[in-house]
Design a protein around this motif. Structure first.
Motif, PDB file in Angstrom:
ATOM      1  N   LEU A 157      90.515  68.069  28.075  1.00  6.22           N
ATOM      2  CA  LEU A 157      89.710  67.848  27.006  1.00  6.22           C
ATOM      3  C   LEU A 157      89.529  69.021  26.050  1.00  6.22           C
ATOM      4  CD1 LEU A 157      87.008  65.980  29.056  1.00  6.22           C
ATOM      5  CD2 LEU A 157      88.200  64.929  27.456  1.00  6.22           C
ATOM      6  N   ALA A 158      90.339  68.809  25.187  1.00  4.29           N
ATOM      7  CA  ALA A 158      90.398  70.073  23.982  1.00  4.29           C
ATOM      8  C   ALA A 158      89.636  69.359  22.803  1.00  4.29           C
ATOM      9  CB  ALA A 158      91.745  70.649  23.963  1.00  4.29           C
ATOM     10  N   MET A 159      89.147  70.103  21.750  1.00  3.31           N
ATOM     11  CA  MET A 159      88.477  69.647  20.559  1.00  3.31           C
ATOM     12  C   MET A 159      88.498  70.509  19.488  1.00  3.31           C
ATOM     13  SD  MET A 159      85.331  67.343  22.244  1.00  3.31           S
ATOM     14  CE  MET A 159      85.841  65.975  23.401  1.00  3.31           C
ATOM     15  N   VAL A 214      86.907  71.915  26.079  1.00  2.00           N
ATOM     16  CA  VAL A 214      87.171  73.404  25.370  1.00  2.00           C
ATOM     17  C   VAL A 214      87.160  72.887  23.928  1.00  2.00           C
ATOM     18  CG1 VAL A 214      88.575  75.331  25.613  1.00  2.00           C
ATOM     19  CG2 VAL A 214      88.497  74.085  27.446  1.00  2.00           C
ATOM     20  N   ALA A 215      86.452  73.878  23.332  1.00  2.00           N
ATOM     21  CA  ALA A 215      86.436  73.771  21.890  1.00  2.00           C
ATOM     22  C   ALA A 215      87.477  74.770  21.400  1.00  2.00           C
ATOM     23  CB  ALA A 215      85.019  74.179  21.189  1.00  2.00           C
ATOM     24  N   VAL A 216      88.245  74.662  20.193  1.00  2.00           N
ATOM     25  CA  VAL A 216      89.221  75.288  19.631  1.00  2.00           C
ATOM     26  C   VAL A 216      88.718  76.029  18.438  1.00  2.00           C
ATOM     27  CG1 VAL A 216      91.686  75.400  18.989  1.00  2.00           C
ATOM     28  CG2 VAL A 216      91.117  74.262  21.061  1.00  2.00           C
ATOM     29  N   PHE A 254      80.053  73.128  25.125  1.00  2.00           N
ATOM     30  CA  PHE A 254      81.326  73.150  25.832  1.00  2.00           C
ATOM     31  C   PHE A 254      81.423  73.998  26.886  1.00  2.00           C
ATOM     32  CE2 PHE A 254      81.922  71.947  21.238  1.00  2.00           C
ATOM     33  CZ  PHE A 254      83.159  70.945  21.345  1.00  2.00           C
ATOM     34  N   ASP A 255      82.394  73.895  27.652  1.00  2.00           N
ATOM     35  CA  ASP A 255      82.668  74.864  28.849  1.00  2.00           C
ATOM     36  C   ASP A 255      83.286  76.028  28.479  1.00  2.00           C
ATOM     37  OD1 ASP A 255      81.598  73.130  30.907  1.00  2.00           O
ATOM     38  OD2 ASP A 255      83.204  71.878  30.316  1.00  2.00           O
ATOM     39  N   ALA A 256      84.157  76.264  27.482  1.00  2.00           N
ATOM     40  CA  ALA A 256      84.675  77.287  26.818  1.00  2.00           C
ATOM     41  C   ALA A 256      85.137  77.168  25.516  1.00  2.00           C
ATOM     42  CB  ALA A 256      86.065  77.692  27.817  1.00  2.00           C
ATOM     43  N   VAL A 257      85.463  78.424  24.735  1.00  2.00           N
ATOM     44  CA  VAL A 257      85.695  78.167  23.472  1.00  2.00           C
ATOM     45  C   VAL A 257      87.168  79.142  23.228  1.00  2.00           C
ATOM     46  CG1 VAL A 257      85.396  78.857  20.956  1.00  2.00           C
ATOM     47  CG2 VAL A 257      83.477  78.083  22.566  1.00  2.00           C
ATOM     48  N   ASN A 309      77.367  80.305  31.458  1.00  2.00           N
ATOM     49  CA  ASN A 309      78.051  79.229  31.078  1.00  2.00           C
ATOM     50  C   ASN A 309      78.728  79.351  29.730  1.00  2.00           C
ATOM     51  OD1 ASN A 309      77.511  77.595  33.303  1.00  2.00           O
ATOM     52  ND2 ASN A 309      75.563  76.948  32.375  1.00  2.00           N
ATOM     53  N   PHE A 310      78.429  80.610  29.013  1.00  2.00           N
ATOM     54  CA  PHE A 310      79.190  80.606  27.748  1.00  2.00           C
ATOM     55  C   PHE A 310      80.508  81.482  28.053  1.00  2.00           C
ATOM     56  CE2 PHE A 310      78.454  83.524  23.867  1.00  2.00           C
ATOM     57  CZ  PHE A 310      79.389  82.930  23.077  1.00  2.00           C
ATOM     58  N   ARG A 311      81.486  81.148  27.496  1.00  2.00           N
ATOM     59  CA  ARG A 311      82.740  81.672  27.948  1.00  2.00           C
ATOM     60  C   ARG A 311      83.793  81.571  26.565  1.00  2.00           C
ATOM     61  NH1 ARG A 311      81.919  77.517  31.679  1.00  2.00           N
ATOM     62  NH2 ARG A 311      80.876  78.437  33.715  1.00  2.00           N
ATOM     63  N   VAL A 312      84.376  82.334  26.329  1.00  2.00           N
ATOM     64  CA  VAL A 312      85.135  82.651  25.041  1.00  2.00           C
ATOM     65  C   VAL A 312      86.522  83.349  25.443  1.00  2.00           C
ATOM     66  CG1 VAL A 312      85.398  83.535  22.857  1.00  2.00           C
ATOM     67  CG2 VAL A 312      83.081  82.926  23.528  1.00  2.00           C
TER      68      VAL A 312
END
Length: 365
Positions: free
Chosen positions: A243-245, A208-210, A262-265, A162-165
């Protein structure tokens, strides 16, 4: 996938002939339980596989040799012979021969993928120095696949469970990384990652985290202006469809495991995302090319010339890349039409008012 065979056909490119690619493939496919999940087709030559099979003496590796993809044996490992000539193999050495035949394997495999003769592709590592030429004017697999499939943009997405970059920019000099931090690029990558999370990973409402570009995400403009002038406005625009943060300070974000929320970064440049990813996803990382009409994965490491031909290569990441390729193919095939437009699920009005995940930066240096 044809009606005759429900298991996906997974193509495998050989990578640099003098690297660890062939050894990884032999070790991975030695577990015949994989044949219950997929039909492997190695794009290389019998002679290359036989050469490296001798360096892994404890493995009983059997295969069927084919010259036409319509002759695939669904109960065996298949080798599709891309060339017949003798090739000089010198494990551990960077040579023009190693690069030339790595590209021959890759181009034949990608053409088969494009023509739907295989259902997915797993690529063994190549070396950019001996593959880049006038004939192959690309810095790696990702830009080549983008060109061949004629898509406007793709995203390099590193995956470990579940860790995605994802990366905003890939193989470019650090001195040029800031040039790629534009509103258009950020929105493009976020859109690709969001759609991939829904379609390829089965996540209904991805979050998604930015990351910021500068230390401490710019400290409100004190350490660079990119966050205030580019990244924050791009995130605001992205909230109309996802959903971007953020932007978040990269060091504290990874050190305090905030990625678990988060689901991705989305990282702003290669090492900002890849150093923490490879440090945290040891032996489990997979490189996935999001945004293609086809499925391609690879291990998250390089050619490892220093251990090539010595029976020392760890095939964990390569095995995971095959599993991930199979899983994404299956999730795509089960993807329902109602999920194709995430805007139908989460309205722009809701997204515009969403609050950032409260992540405190306690780095007081």
């Amino acid at each position: 996938m044809n009606a005759q065979q429900q298991k996906p056909i997974i193509g495998i490119s050989i990578g640099d002939l003098n690297g660890i690619g062939a050894e990884l493939i032999i070790k991975t496919l030695n577990d015949h339980r994989l044949l219950e999940l997929c039909t492997p087709v190695i794009f290389a030559s019998n002679k290359v596989i036989n050469f490296y099979r001798k360096s892994v003496p404890d493995i009983n590796f059997s295969y069927q040799s084919i010259k036409e993809l319509n002759r695939v044996n669904f109960k065996q490992i298949n080798i599709f012979n891309c060339w017949e000539e003798e090739v000089g193999i010198t494990p551990g050495q960077l040579s023009d021969v190693g690069g030339k035949y790595a590209i021959k394997s890759l181009t034949v495999a990608v053409q088969a993928l494009k023509e739907n003769k295989i259902n997915g592709l797993v690529t063994a590592p190549i070396h950019k120095k001996n593959t880049h030429s006038n004939e192959f004017n690309y810095t790696g697999h990702t830009p080549y696949l983008k060109h061949i499939f004629g898509v406007q943009d793709v995203a390099m997405l590193m995956v470990a469970g579940n860790f995605r970059v994802g990366l905003l920019s890939e193989h470019i000099p650090v001195s040029e990384a800031a040039k790629y931090v534009t509103r258009e690029n950020i929105l493009s990558k976020l859109s690709i990652i969001n759609n991939s999370l829904i379609k390829d990973f089965g996540i209904d409402k991805p979050k998604v985290a930015v990351l910021g570009l500068n230390p401490h995400a710019g400290d409100e403009g004190l350490i660079g202006r990119e966050e205030e002038e580019i990244i924050k406005p791009a995130i605001k625009d992205a909230r109309h469809f996802m959903l971007a943060m953020g932007p978040y300070s990269a060091d504290g974000f990874f050190a305090r495991r905030h990625y678990d929320k988060f689901d991705a970064v989305l990282a702003m440049y290669h090492d900002q995302g890849l150093i923490p990813f490879k440090s945290l996803a040891i032996g489990e990382g997979v490189n996935y090319t999001a945004g293609l009409p086809a499925v391609r994965t690879s291990p998250d490491h390089g050619t490892a010339f220093d251990i090539a031909g010595k029976n020392k290569a760890d095939h964990s990441s390569f095995l995971t890349a095959i599993y991930e390729c199979i899983d994404i193919i299956n999730r795509r095939s089960g993807y329902v039409e109602s999920h194709r437009n995430p805007v139908k699920k989460v309205t722009p009005a809701i997204l515009a008012n969403v609050e950032d995940e409260k992540i405190e930066d306690t780095n007081n240096e």
